[in-house]
Design a protein around this motif. Structure first.
Motif, PDB file in Angstrom:
ATOM      1  N   MET A   4       0.819  -1.211   0.000  1.00  0.00           N
ATOM      2  CA  MET A   4       0.000   0.000   0.000  1.00  0.00           C
ATOM      3  C   MET A   4       0.858   1.268   0.000  1.00  0.00           C
ATOM      4  N   GLU A   5       1.996   1.213   0.678  1.00  0.00           N
ATOM      5  CA  GLU A   5       2.900   2.368   0.670  1.00  0.00           C
ATOM      6  C   GLU A   5       3.420   2.636  -0.743  1.00  0.00           C
ATOM      7  N   ARG A   6       3.783   1.556  -1.458  1.00  0.00           N
ATOM      8  CA  ARG A   6       4.274   1.746  -2.819  1.00  0.00           C
ATOM      9  C   ARG A   6       3.181   2.322  -3.720  1.00  0.00           C
ATOM     10  N   ILE A   7       1.956   1.855  -3.528  1.00  0.00           N
ATOM     11  CA  ILE A   7       0.843   2.373  -4.319  1.00  0.00           C
ATOM     12  C   ILE A   7       0.680   3.875  -4.082  1.00  0.00           C
ATOM     13  N   CYS A   8       0.761   4.291  -2.813  1.00  0.00           N
ATOM     14  CA  CYS A   8       0.655   5.718  -2.498  1.00  0.00           C
ATOM     15  C   CYS A   8       1.767   6.514  -3.181  1.00  0.00           C
ATOM     16  N   TYR A   9       2.989   5.982  -3.117  1.00  0.00           N
ATOM     17  CA  TYR A   9       4.120   6.664  -3.753  1.00  0.00           C
ATOM     18  C   TYR A   9       3.892   6.802  -5.251  1.00  0.00           C
ATOM     19  N   GLU A  10       3.433   5.725  -5.879  1.00  0.00           N
ATOM     20  CA  GLU A  10       3.243   5.763  -7.332  1.00  0.00           C
ATOM     21  C   GLU A  10       2.157   6.753  -7.733  1.00  0.00           C
ATOM     22  N   TYR A  11       1.091   6.813  -6.966  1.00  0.00           N
ATOM     23  CA  TYR A  11       0.035   7.767  -7.308  1.00  0.00           C
ATOM     24  C   TYR A  11       0.509   9.207  -7.124  1.00  0.00           C
ATOM     25  N   CYS A  12       1.384   9.434  -6.161  1.00  0.00           N
ATOM     26  CA  CYS A  12       1.979  10.769  -6.033  1.00  0.00           C
ATOM     27  C   CYS A  12       2.774  11.117  -7.288  1.00  0.00           C
ATOM     28  N   ARG A  13       3.527  10.148  -7.790  1.00  0.00           N
ATOM     29  CA  ARG A  13       4.296  10.370  -9.017  1.00  0.00           C
ATOM     30  C   ARG A  13       3.381  10.584 -10.216  1.00  0.00           C
ATOM     31  N   ILE A  42       9.186  11.418 -15.731  1.00  0.00           N
ATOM     32  CA  ILE A  42       8.391  10.702 -14.737  1.00  0.00           C
ATOM     33  C   ILE A  42       7.772   9.452 -15.360  1.00  0.00           C
ATOM     34  N   SER A  43       7.325   9.561 -16.612  1.00  0.00           N
ATOM     35  CA  SER A  43       6.751   8.419 -17.309  1.00  0.00           C
ATOM     36  C   SER A  43       7.753   7.269 -17.384  1.00  0.00           C
ATOM     37  N   GLN A  44       8.992   7.576 -17.677  1.00  0.00           N
ATOM     38  CA  GLN A  44      10.028   6.545 -17.756  1.00  0.00           C
ATOM     39  C   GLN A  44      10.258   5.894 -16.397  1.00  0.00           C
ATOM     40  N   GLY A  45      10.142   6.684 -15.335  1.00  0.00           N
ATOM     41  CA  GLY A  45      10.293   6.131 -14.003  1.00  0.00           C
ATOM     42  C   GLY A  45       9.153   5.192 -13.631  1.00  0.00           C
ATOM     43  N   LEU A  46       7.961   5.474 -14.149  1.00  0.00           N
ATOM     44  CA  LEU A  46       6.788   4.670 -13.823  1.00  0.00           C
ATOM     45  C   LEU A  46       6.629   3.453 -14.725  1.00  0.00           C
ATOM     46  N   TYR A  47       6.859   3.634 -16.024  1.00  0.00           N
ATOM     47  CA  TYR A  47       6.585   2.566 -16.989  1.00  0.00           C
ATOM     48  C   TYR A  47       7.836   1.982 -17.624  1.00  0.00           C
ATOM     49  N   GLY A  48       8.963   2.686 -17.498  1.00  0.00           N
ATOM     50  CA  GLY A  48      10.194   2.202 -18.095  1.00  0.00           C
ATOM     51  C   GLY A  48      10.566   2.926 -19.374  1.00  0.00           C
ATOM     52  N   SER A  49      11.713   2.557 -19.907  1.00  0.00           N
ATOM     53  CA  SER A  49      12.250   3.136 -21.139  1.00  0.00           C
ATOM     54  C   SER A  49      12.545   2.015 -22.120  1.00  0.00           C
ATOM     55  N   SER A  50      12.566   2.346 -23.403  1.00  0.00           N
ATOM     56  CA  SER A  50      12.865   1.336 -24.422  1.00  0.00           C
ATOM     57  C   SER A  50      14.305   0.849 -24.334  1.00  0.00           C
ATOM     58  N   GLN A  51      15.136   1.551 -23.571  1.00  0.00           N
ATOM     59  CA  GLN A  51      16.544   1.181 -23.466  1.00  0.00           C
ATOM     60  C   GLN A  51      16.888   0.537 -22.124  1.00  0.00           C
ATOM     61  N   ASP A  52      15.853   0.230 -21.334  1.00  0.00           N
ATOM     62  CA  ASP A  52      16.091  -0.454 -20.060  1.00  0.00           C
ATOM     63  C   ASP A  52      16.537  -1.897 -20.311  1.00  0.00           C
ATOM     64  N   ALA A  53      17.500  -2.363 -19.520  1.00  0.00           N
ATOM     65  CA  ALA A  53      17.959  -3.755 -19.614  1.00  0.00           C
ATOM     66  C   ALA A  53      17.190  -4.614 -18.617  1.00  0.00           C
ATOM     67  N   PHE A  54      17.038  -5.910 -18.940  1.00  0.00           N
ATOM     68  CA  PHE A  54      16.357  -6.832 -18.037  1.00  0.00           C
ATOM     69  C   PHE A  54      17.324  -7.433 -17.022  1.00  0.00           C
TER      70      PHE A  54
END
Length: 432
Positions: free
Chosen positions: A98-107, A123-135
């Motif tokens: 629930m804490e993480r959910i609160c943090y994400e909604y703030c973002r 901010i979008s890249q922080g929430l959903y990622g980037s096309s250049q992110d490695a697994f």
């Protein structure tokens, strides 16, 4: 909805905090806040695609004003976050979710405030990622996935086309077919609706209790089957499963991290049911390429031309390009949510393989318990054992049958160890 009279003190506290999160997020409608109106499209085509749409931060404030005070909304989530720690403790598993959910909604709120500015994409890249992110270290990126898939699809081209790909069903036909099929899938038949809509960008979209089909389009039987699986079995199914939770009602609503899991789960279910097809994969990987182009500096016109080169008509190219830049500006970075489909698929597939390898296969159906995330499954498993959450009611048969999915994943673990390049050389004589 749980009756607090029948809950213990611990369960009542969790339920009350959960309900506060559900209520706090209710006015946050992300896609509505990011959309472009019809005038933007008319402007673009009136100038024959030679002038960028006139979108900036002022446009969003005027056309899509937020229905809440951003500062007060962030403070509301901060208050909930503080109460979670005070009432559940610093190391509570359900509290950490629930804490993480609160943090994400703030973002999310910060992202909506930043519409039309460079900070929006950050901010979008922080929430959903980037096309250049490695697994993982040294792993290929989503951009590499798009390149590989595009190359493979170009080799098969139209070799797999059948009558199932003929677009002969109207939007009204699709509504009737899906209503019938999903009515048979969901025992809560009266809880779902399928309807026509002209207010969505996608061909189909699932809401809390309904599926919307884009007005005025023609669909193939393959596409309708995809809607049934993707929007129905997964998105609507997990919503109903989350709404049925008596205590952890936050599972009916998903923050951005659950979007990655949700979309990935929908894609992997399409594949496991043999409902996907090359055109579908091409659309998903084109989105990766388009987002990557925008991340590397391409503007709306560049992305529009890319889609035209992929064979899309003017309208589809515009709509696809708009998905990339909605919430941003035509000459700024992208909204990266469309990476969720492929990113989520890869993460979930690998999770399932490892879960089977480590004897945790019983956790796999929990992916459908609601708007969950991969990183929460170990906590959700404990909550299930404690009786804090209930098992998901609607789980696609391909995931409910743990024996069958385990067999698939066991072979996958071995196949992953084979060198495809070496095999290509060895098989050269029989692949001519």
């Amino acid at each position: 909805m749980a009756n607090s009279e029948f809950l213990g003190e611990y369960e009542q506290i969790i339920h009350a905090l959960s309900e506060r999160i559900v209520a706090a997020q209710r006015p946050i409608r992300i896609l509505d806040a990011l959309k472009w109106d019809q005038e933007v499209e008319e402007y673009f085509f009136r100038h024959k695609g030679k002038k960028l749409p006139q979108i900036d931060s002022e446009y969003y404030q005027k056309k899509n004003p937020l229905s809440f005070d951003p500062e007060k909304k962030i403070e509301e989530f901060h208050e909930i976050d503080r109460d979670i720690r005070r009432k559940l403790g610093q190391y509570s598993g359900v509290g950490s979710i629930m804490e993480r959910i609160c943090y994400e909604y703030c973002r999310v709120v910060e992202m909506l405030v930043a519409r039309g500015t460079p900070k929006f994409t950050e901010i979008s890249q922080g929430l959903y990622g980037s096309s250049q992110d490695a697994f993982h270290v040294g792993a290929p990126t989503l951009k590499d996935l798009a390149t590989l898939v595009a190359s493979a699809l170009s080799n098969i081209k139209d070799q797999v086309q059948t009558a199932a790909d003929e677009k002969k069903y109207t939007s009204e036909d699709a509504v009737a077919m899906l209503s019938d099929r999903l009515g048979n899938y969901f025992s809560d038949r009266d809880a779902i609706r399928v309807e026509i809509s002209d207010g969505i960008i996608a061909d189909a979209a699932a809401g809390a209790d309904r599926i919307k089909i884009h007005k005025g389009l023609m669909f193939s039987s393959r596409e309708i089957r995809t809607f049934e699986i993707h929007e129905g079995w997964v998105h609507l199914g997990t919503t109903l499963n989350g709404m049925a939770q008596p205590i952890c009602t936050f599972l009916s609503k998903g923050p951005p991290s659950s979007t990655v899991t949700q979309e990935g789960l929908a894609i992997i279910t399409e594949i496991f049911t043999f409902s996907s097809y090359p055109g579908r994969l091409r659309r998903l990987t084109n989105r990766i390429t388009a987002v990557n182009m925008a991340e590397e500096g391409a503007n709306f016109f560049d992305v529009y031309q890319f889609y035209r080169e992929q064979g899309l008509d003017e309208n589809d190219s515009y709509q696809s390009s708009m998905r990339v830049f909605r919430g941003s500006a035509p000459d700024l970075g992208p909204y990266t949510k469309d990476l969720s489909y492929s990113k989520g698929f890869i993460l979930i597939y690998n999770y399932m393989r490892l879960a089977v390898q480590r004897g945790l296969v019983k956790r796999i159906p929990l992916l459908f318990v609601g708007k969950a995330t991969l990183e929460d499954l170990h906590i959700l498993s404990d909550l299930l054992d404690e009786g804090i959450i209930t098992p998901p009611k609607y789980v696609p048969p391909q995931f409910a049958d743990l024996a069958a999915v385990s067999a698939w994943m066991v072979y996958s673990l071995f196949l992953n160890r084979l060198d495809l390049r070496r095999l290509a050389l060895d098989f050269k004589g029989i692949l001519q």
